[in-house]
Enzyme design. Structure first.
Site, PDB file in Angstrom:
ATOM      1  CD  GLU A   1      78.040  65.207  19.450  1.00 43.78           C
ATOM      2  OE1 GLU A   1      78.971  65.765  20.069  1.00 43.78           O
ATOM      3  OE2 GLU A   1      77.227  65.824  18.740  1.00 43.78           O
TER       4      GLU A   1
ATOM      5  N   PRO B   1      96.032  73.629  30.771  1.00 44.66           N
ATOM      6  CG  PRO B   1      93.731  73.400  30.385  1.00 44.66           C
ATOM      7  CD  PRO B   1      94.967  74.072  29.866  1.00 44.66           C
TER       8      PRO B   1
ATOM      9  N   GLY C   1      87.750  58.433  35.064  1.00 41.78           N
ATOM     10  CA  GLY C   1      88.001  57.195  34.297  1.00 41.78           C
ATOM     11  C   GLY C   1      89.110  57.327  33.266  1.00 41.78           C
TER      12      GLY C   1
ATOM     13  CB  THR D   1      88.454  55.443  18.369  1.00 43.19           C
ATOM     14  OG1 THR D   1      89.419  55.774  19.365  1.00 43.19           O
ATOM     15  CG2 THR D   1      87.202  54.951  19.077  1.00 43.19           C
ATOM     16  CG  ASP D   2      93.469  54.472  20.080  1.00 42.30           C
ATOM     17  OD1 ASP D   2      92.498  55.215  20.335  1.00 42.30           O
ATOM     18  OD2 ASP D   2      94.658  54.858  20.193  1.00 42.30           O
ATOM     19  CD  GLU D   3      89.576  57.563  23.029  1.00 43.24           C
ATOM     20  OE1 GLU D   3      88.695  57.653  23.901  1.00 43.24           O
ATOM     21  OE2 GLU D   3      90.123  58.552  22.518  1.00 43.24           O
TER      22      GLU D   3
ATOM     23  CG  PHE E   1      90.476  66.869  12.959  1.00 44.46           C
ATOM     24  CD1 PHE E   1      91.444  67.514  12.198  1.00 44.46           C
ATOM     25  CD2 PHE E   1      90.875  65.820  13.792  1.00 44.46           C
ATOM     26  CE1 PHE E   1      92.775  67.128  12.263  1.00 44.46           C
ATOM     27  CE2 PHE E   1      92.200  65.426  13.866  1.00 44.46           C
ATOM     28  CZ  PHE E   1      93.150  66.074  13.094  1.00 44.46           C
TER      29      PHE E   1
ATOM     30  CB  ALA F   1      80.683  52.688  25.956  1.00 43.31           C
TER      31      ALA F   1
ATOM     32  CG  ASP G   1      79.098  67.572   9.133  1.00 52.32           C
ATOM     33  OD1 ASP G   1      80.231  67.072   9.208  1.00 52.32           O
ATOM     34  OD2 ASP G   1      78.566  68.170  10.102  1.00 52.32           O
TER      35      ASP G   1
ATOM     36  CB  ALA H   1      78.683  61.509  11.130  1.00 50.24           C
TER      37      ALA H   1
ATOM     38  CE1 TYR I   1      84.260  59.161  20.189  1.00 53.71           C
ATOM     39  CE2 TYR I   1      86.237  58.445  21.361  1.00 53.71           C
ATOM     40  CZ  TYR I   1      85.579  58.749  20.173  1.00 53.71           C
ATOM     41  OH  TYR I   1      86.250  58.632  18.977  1.00 53.71           O
TER      42      TYR I   1
ATOM     43  NE  ARG J   1      89.261  63.097  29.357  1.00 48.22           N
ATOM     44  CZ  ARG J   1      89.788  63.010  28.117  1.00 48.22           C
ATOM     45  NH1 ARG J   1      90.275  61.871  27.681  1.00 48.22           N
ATOM     46  NH2 ARG J   1      89.812  64.061  27.328  1.00 48.22           N
TER      47      ARG J   1
ATOM     48  CE  LYS K   1      83.838  56.094  16.723  1.00 49.60           C
ATOM     49  NZ  LYS K   1      83.289  56.677  15.449  1.00 49.60           N
TER      50      LYS K   1
HETATM   51  P1  NAD Z   1      84.949  66.007  14.810  1.00 48.65           P
HETATM   52  O1  NAD Z   1      84.254  66.122  16.121  1.00 48.65           O
HETATM   53  O2  NAD Z   1      85.980  66.998  14.416  1.00 48.65           O
HETATM   54  O3  NAD Z   1      83.872  65.986  13.623  1.00 48.65           O
HETATM   55  C1  NAD Z   1      82.686  65.246  13.685  1.00 48.65           C
HETATM   56  C2  NAD Z   1      81.806  65.710  12.519  1.00 48.65           C
HETATM   57  O4  NAD Z   1      80.586  64.960  12.559  1.00 48.65           O
HETATM   58  C3  NAD Z   1      81.408  67.187  12.617  1.00 48.65           C
HETATM   59  O5  NAD Z   1      81.532  67.805  11.342  1.00 48.65           O
HETATM   60  C4  NAD Z   1      79.947  67.145  13.053  1.00 48.65           C
HETATM   61  O6  NAD Z   1      79.193  68.241  12.595  1.00 48.65           O
HETATM   62  C5  NAD Z   1      79.490  65.836  12.415  1.00 48.65           C
HETATM   63  N1  NAD Z   1      78.329  65.248  13.105  1.00 48.65           N
HETATM   64  C6  NAD Z   1      78.188  65.024  14.444  1.00 48.65           C
HETATM   65  N2  NAD Z   1      76.985  64.489  14.694  1.00 48.65           N
HETATM   66  C7  NAD Z   1      76.373  64.334  13.491  1.00 48.65           C
HETATM   67  C8  NAD Z   1      75.112  63.813  13.108  1.00 48.65           C
HETATM   68  N3  NAD Z   1      74.246  63.330  14.014  1.00 48.65           N
HETATM   69  N4  NAD Z   1      74.795  63.811  11.791  1.00 48.65           N
HETATM   70  C9  NAD Z   1      75.659  64.304  10.851  1.00 48.65           C
HETATM   71  N5  NAD Z   1      76.857  64.809  11.173  1.00 48.65           N
HETATM   72  C10 NAD Z   1      77.224  64.819  12.472  1.00 48.65           C
HETATM   73  O7  NAD Z   1      85.542  64.528  14.786  1.00 48.65           O
HETATM   74  P2  NAD Z   1      86.869  63.938  14.135  1.00 48.65           P
HETATM   75  O8  NAD Z   1      87.986  64.127  15.066  1.00 48.65           O
HETATM   76  O9  NAD Z   1      86.977  64.415  12.739  1.00 48.65           O
HETATM   77  O10 NAD Z   1      86.498  62.386  14.137  1.00 48.65           O
HETATM   78  C11 NAD Z   1      85.953  61.757  12.983  1.00 48.65           C
HETATM   79  C12 NAD Z   1      85.778  60.277  13.295  1.00 48.65           C
HETATM   80  O11 NAD Z   1      87.047  59.704  13.681  1.00 48.65           O
HETATM   81  C13 NAD Z   1      84.827  60.017  14.465  1.00 48.65           C
HETATM   82  O12 NAD Z   1      84.044  58.898  14.146  1.00 48.65           O
HETATM   83  C14 NAD Z   1      85.764  59.703  15.633  1.00 48.65           C
HETATM   84  O13 NAD Z   1      85.153  58.822  16.553  1.00 48.65           O
HETATM   85  C15 NAD Z   1      86.925  59.036  14.924  1.00 48.65           C
HETATM   86  N6  NAD Z   1      88.222  59.181  15.621  1.00 48.65           N
HETATM   87  C16 NAD Z   1      88.784  60.401  15.848  1.00 48.65           C
HETATM   88  C17 NAD Z   1      90.030  60.485  16.470  1.00 48.65           C
HETATM   89  C18 NAD Z   1      90.720  61.813  16.697  1.00 48.65           C
HETATM   90  O14 NAD Z   1      91.827  61.817  17.236  1.00 48.65           O
HETATM   91  N7  NAD Z   1      90.167  62.926  16.292  1.00 48.65           N
HETATM   92  C19 NAD Z   1      90.682  59.341  16.897  1.00 48.65           C
HETATM   93  C20 NAD Z   1      90.067  58.115  16.683  1.00 48.65           C
HETATM   94  C21 NAD Z   1      88.851  58.036  16.022  1.00 48.65           C
HETATM   95  P1  TYD Z   2      91.958  64.452  23.907  1.00 47.07           P
HETATM   96  O1  TYD Z   2      92.564  65.329  22.864  1.00 47.07           O
HETATM   97  O2  TYD Z   2      90.658  64.861  24.524  1.00 47.07           O
HETATM   98  O3  TYD Z   2      91.841  62.993  23.240  1.00 47.07           O
HETATM   99  P2  TYD Z   2      91.472  61.557  23.938  1.00 47.07           P
HETATM  100  O4  TYD Z   2      90.889  61.777  25.251  1.00 47.07           O
HETATM  101  O5  TYD Z   2      90.473  61.026  22.954  1.00 47.07           O
HETATM  102  O6  TYD Z   2      92.752  60.801  23.951  1.00 47.07           O
HETATM  103  O7  TYD Z   2      92.992  64.245  25.077  1.00 47.07           O
HETATM  104  C1  TYD Z   2      94.287  63.702  24.843  1.00 47.07           C
HETATM  105  C2  TYD Z   2      94.964  63.548  26.182  1.00 47.07           C
HETATM  106  O8  TYD Z   2      95.173  64.839  26.741  1.00 47.07           O
HETATM  107  C3  TYD Z   2      94.132  62.773  27.192  1.00 47.07           C
HETATM  108  O9  TYD Z   2      94.980  61.974  27.991  1.00 47.07           O
HETATM  109  C4  TYD Z   2      93.502  63.864  28.046  1.00 47.07           C
HETATM  110  C5  TYD Z   2      94.540  64.970  28.021  1.00 47.07           C
HETATM  111  N1  TYD Z   2      94.016  66.357  28.135  1.00 47.07           N
HETATM  112  C6  TYD Z   2      94.523  67.222  29.091  1.00 47.07           C
HETATM  113  O10 TYD Z   2      95.423  66.857  29.876  1.00 47.07           O
HETATM  114  N2  TYD Z   2      94.024  68.489  29.173  1.00 47.07           N
HETATM  115  C7  TYD Z   2      93.036  68.923  28.357  1.00 47.07           C
HETATM  116  O11 TYD Z   2      92.588  70.102  28.498  1.00 47.07           O
HETATM  117  C8  TYD Z   2      92.529  68.033  27.359  1.00 47.07           C
HETATM  118  C9  TYD Z   2      91.424  68.470  26.427  1.00 47.07           C
HETATM  119  C10 TYD Z   2      93.058  66.747  27.274  1.00 47.07           C
END
Ligand code: NAD
Ligand code: TYD
Length: 340
Positions: free
Chosen positions: A85, A209, A279, A126-128, A12, A156, A34, A83, A154, A277, A158
Site C-alpha cells: 500500500e 490542490p 505530519g 523508500t527514502d521516506e 506503477f 513506518a 499481485d 507489493a 506508510y 497533510r 516500510k
Molecule cells: P502502486 O501502489 O502503484 O502499486 C502497488 C502494487 O501492489 C499494486 O499493483 C497492488 O495491486 C499491489 N498490492 C498491494 N497490496 C498487495 C497485496 N497484499 N498482495 C499482492 N499485491 C498487492 O505502488 P508503486 O508506486 O508501484 O510502488 C511500488 C513499491 O515502491 C512499493 O513498495 C513502494 O513502497 C515503493 N516506492 C514507491 C515510490 C513511488 O514514488 N511510487 C517511492 C518510493 C518507494
Molecule cells: P505524493 O505523490 O503523495 O508522494 P509522497 O507523499 O510519497 O512524497 O505527494 C508528493 C508531494 O505532493 C507531497 O509533498 C504531497 C504533495 N501533494 C499535494 O500537494 N497535493 C496533492 O493532491 C497530493 C496527492 C500531493
C-alpha cells in the site's frame, strides 16, 4: 537462466520493471503475484501478457498458504517485493491495511524465501524511512546509514519491513538487498499521486490542490532509471547491502506543478492551496553516491526530459486514465478533496 517472483508487478513501478525486464532477459522467467488492489491493473501488463517467459497470478502476499504453495511449485531464484500500500494520504485515513500488507505481507514472503532457499530477496523501500530534512539545510542529504525516523503510517510500515529484511539476513543468513528510492514518476502511475493527479486535473481544467504553501521539497526519479538501478542491485550487489536511488532533482511542489501546467499550456490560475497533510514531511533529498560508484548507475532522464515523456504518455493514454478509475478511486477523490 533464472526465475523471478515479482510481487506488486501490476502497480506503477513493478509494471515498468516487468515491461522492461521481460524483454531484456528472454531467458529468464518472470512470475507476477499481485492482488490487484485499486492501485494495480492488469492493463499495465498488456504489452507482455503473451510473452512465454511471463506469467501472472492474482493473489495476496499475506496469504501464507498461497505464497508457500507458489514458492514450492515455481522454485524461484529471485524475489523482488514491490507489493505495498503506497499512498501516504490513505495511510493517514486507514493505517491498518498498511501494516497488514507492508509488514505482515513482507514477513510471509521472507518466511517462504527462507524455507525454499532462494538466491536473493530484494525489498523495494523508500527514502521516506529516513523521515524528513529541514528546508533551510541544503547540505543535508540522506545516506544509507542515516537512522530510520519514519513520519507517516506508510513510512513506518516500510521502515518496519526494512528491519525485518535485515533481521532475516542477520538471523537466518538469508541473501537480501534493499533499495530506497526517492519519488518516482512516469507512465502507468496511478492518478492519486502528485504528478499524474495534477496532469489529469489540468487536462480536465479542474483546480490543482497543493497542500500547505507548496514549499515541501521532493527528489524526482524517472521510473525507468529506477528500474535499471534495481536490476543492477539484484544481479550484482553484495548480500545485506542497502542502496539509495535518487538524488536527481530536488524541487518544491509549487514549482513542479507550474512546470506541468507550462508543458500542458495551461494557466497557473488553476492552482489552489488547500489544507496541509497531517505530519507532512518537509524535504527528501538523497545521496546516491554509493550506487553510482559501486554499480556504475546514473540517470538517463533528467527532470525536464522525464517530465516531457511522462506528459506525452498521459496525453496518448487518456483511455488508460479512464479505465483505471474505479468506484473506490472516485470515492477517494470525492472525500479527500471534498472542498476543492
Ligand atoms: P502502486 O501502489 O502503484 O502499486 C502497488 C502494487 O501492489 C499494486 O499493483 C497492488 O495491486 C499491489 N498490492 C498491494 N497490496 C498487495 C497485496 N497484499 N498482495 C499482492 N499485491 C498487492 O505502488 P508503486 O508506486 O508501484 O510502488 C511500488 C513499491 O515502491 C512499493 O513498495 C513502494 O513502497 C515503493 N516506492 C514507491 C515510490 C513511488 O514514488 N511510487 C517511492 C518510493 C518507494
Ligand atoms: P505524493 O505523490 O503523495 O508522494 P509522497 O507523499 O510519497 O512524497 O505527494 C508528493 C508531494 O505532493 C507531497 O509533498 C504531497 C504533495 N501533494 C499535494 O500537494 N497535493 C496533492 O493532491 C497530493 C496527492 C500531493
Amino acid at each position: 537462466m533464472a526465475k523471478f517472483l515479482i510481487t506488486g508487478g501490476a502497480g506503477f513501478i513493478g509494471s515498468n520493471y516487468l515491461n522492461i525486464m521481460v524483454n531484456k532477459y528472454p531467458k529468464d522467467d518472470f512470475v507476477c503475484l499481485d492482488s490487484l488492489t485499486y492501485a494495480g491493473n492488469f492493463l499495465n501488463l498488456e504489452k507482455i501478457k503473451n510473452n512465454s517467459n511471463f506469467k501472472f497470478i492474482k493473489g495476496n502476499i499475506c496469504n501464507k498458504k498461497l505464497v508457500f504453495e507458489l514458492f514450492k511449485k515455481e522454485k524461484f531464484d529471485y524475489v523482488i517485493n514491490f507489493a505495498a500500500e503506497t499512498h501516504v494520504d490513505r495511510s493517514i485515513v486507514n493505517p491498518t491495511i498498511f501494516i497488514k500488507t507492508n509488514v505482515l505481507g513482507t514477513q510471509v514472503l521472507l518466511e517462504a524465501s527462507r524455507k525454499y532457499r532462494i538466491k536473493r530477496f530484494h525489498q523495494i523501500s523508500t527514502d521516506e524511512v529516513y523521515g524528513d530534512l529541514p528546508l533551510n539545510r541544503k547540505d543535508l542529504l540522506f545516506l544509507e546509514d542515516t537512522p530510520l525516523k519514519a513520519s507517516s503510517p506508510y513510512s513506518a510500515s516500510k521502515a518496519s519491513a526494512d528491519l525485518l529484511v535485515l533481521a532475516y539476513h542477520r538471523t537466518y543468513n538469508l541473501d537480501v538487498s534493499i533499495s530506497r528510492c526517492s519519488n518516482n514518476y512516469g507512465p502507468y502511475q496511478f492518478p492519486e499521486k502528485l504528478i499524474p493527479l495534477m496532469i489529469k486535473r489540468a487536462l480536465n481544467n479542474e483546480k490543482l490542490p497543493i497542500y500547505g504553501n507548496g514549499e515541501n521539497v521532493r527528489d524526482w526519479l524517472y521510473v525507468e532509471d529506477h528500474c535499471e538501478a534495481i536490476d543492477l542491485i539484484v544481479r550484482h550487489a553484495k548480500s545485506g547491502s542497502i542502496y539509495n536511488i535518487g538524488g536527481t532533482k530536488e524541487i518544491n511542489n509549487l514549482e513542479i506543478v507550474k512546470k506541468i501546467l507550462n508543458l500542458l499550456n495551461k494557466d497557473d490560475s488553476l492552482i489552489e492551496f488547500v489544507n496541509d497533510r497531517l505530519g507532512h514531511d518537509l524535504r527528501y533529498a538523497m545521496d546516491a553516491t554509493k550506487i553510482q560508484k559501486e554499480l556504475n548507475w546514473s540517470i538517463k532522464n533528467d527532470l525536464s526530459l522525464g517530465l516531457k515523456k511522462t506528459i506525452n504518455w498521459y496525453l496518448n493514454n487518456q483511455e488508460w486514465l479512464k479505465k483505471v478509475e474505479s468506484k473506490e478511486y472516485l470515492n477517494w477523490l470525492k472525500t479527500h478533496y471534498k472542498n476543492n
